[in-house]
Design a protein around this motif. Structure first.
Motif, PDB file in Angstrom:
ATOM      1  N   ASP A 115       0.842  -1.202   0.000  1.00 11.08           N
ATOM      2  CA  ASP A 115       0.000   0.000   0.000  1.00 11.08           C
ATOM      3  C   ASP A 115       0.876   1.250   0.000  1.00 11.08           C
ATOM      4  O   ASP A 115       0.444   2.317   0.408  1.00 11.08           O
ATOM      5  N   THR A 116       2.117   1.096  -0.457  1.00 13.05           N
ATOM      6  CA  THR A 116       3.069   2.206  -0.372  1.00 13.05           C
ATOM      7  C   THR A 116       2.715   3.374  -1.283  1.00 13.05           C
ATOM      8  O   THR A 116       3.141   4.489  -1.033  1.00 13.05           O
ATOM      9  N   ASP A 117       1.916   3.145  -2.318  1.00 11.68           N
ATOM     10  CA  ASP A 117       1.538   4.252  -3.198  1.00 11.68           C
ATOM     11  C   ASP A 117       0.484   5.150  -2.557  1.00 11.68           C
ATOM     12  O   ASP A 117       0.360   6.315  -2.907  1.00 11.68           O
ATOM     13  N   ARG A 118      -0.272   4.642  -1.579  1.00 14.53           N
ATOM     14  CA  ARG A 118      -1.321   5.436  -0.938  1.00 14.53           C
ATOM     15  C   ARG A 118      -0.966   5.862   0.478  1.00 14.53           C
ATOM     16  O   ARG A 118      -1.300   6.965   0.894  1.00 14.53           O
ATOM     17  N   SER A 119      -0.303   4.975   1.225  1.00 10.62           N
ATOM     18  CA  SER A 119      -0.089   5.281   2.643  1.00 10.62           C
ATOM     19  C   SER A 119       1.366   5.149   3.080  1.00 10.62           C
ATOM     20  O   SER A 119       1.647   5.242   4.263  1.00 10.62           O
ATOM     21  N   ALA A 120       2.257   4.887   2.149  1.00 14.24           N
ATOM     22  CA  ALA A 120       3.682   4.710   2.456  1.00 14.24           C
ATOM     23  C   ALA A 120       3.902   3.576   3.459  1.00 14.24           C
ATOM     24  O   ALA A 120       4.790   3.637   4.294  1.00 14.24           O
ATOM     25  N   ARG A 121       3.054   2.535   3.366  1.00 16.23           N
ATOM     26  CA  ARG A 121       3.163   1.392   4.271  1.00 16.23           C
ATOM     27  C   ARG A 121       2.847   0.097   3.538  1.00 16.23           C
ATOM     28  O   ARG A 121       2.220   0.099   2.503  1.00 16.23           O
TER      29      ARG A 121
END
Length: 122
Positions: free
Chosen positions: A54-60
């Motif tokens: 989910d790094t493109d939306r929440s950096a996680r």
């Protein structure tokens, strides 16, 4: 065409009496082993483990663990750091977790700490 077929199937479908209830719990990775141990002690079982980038939306990253206990499904969600996406291994609690942990490591780089088998899946 596919939507029409899906709609036709859903029109024929009925709710299943006594269907399994589902619960969702967001937790810290440090809580995972305790929860899995409690579930296992109570006769519960592991259904699946999978990771999410989910790094493109929440950096996680996220890790999902689904368990069945007392005729209910428990869906666990752990949000993991982008820099070091790791969680404690549960392969000693649920042996079937080993392969799923390897898959999240090999495909997404989400690491199970202290895993008995640290080879990547692919």
């Amino acid at each position: 065409m596919e939507q029409v077929l899906t709609d036709q199937l859903l029109e024929r479908a009925r709710a299943i009496p006594g269907a399994v209830r589902a619960w969702r719990l967001e937790l810290a990775p440090a809580e995972l082993r305790e929860i899995c141990t409690r579930v296992r002690t109570d006769g519960g079982r592991l259904i699946a483990i999978w990771g999410e980038d989910d790094t493109d939306r929440s950096a996680r990253f996220a890790l999902h663990v689904t368990l069945v206990i007392r005729a209910s499904i428990l869906c666990l969600l752990m949000r993991l750091s982008q820099n070091d996406p790791a969680y404690p291994s549960i392969a000693d609690i649920f042996p079937a977790a080993g392969r799923m942990q390897r898959a999240t490591w090999g495909l997404l780089g989400i690491r199970a700490e202290d895993s008995p088998d640290e080879r990547k899946w692919v």
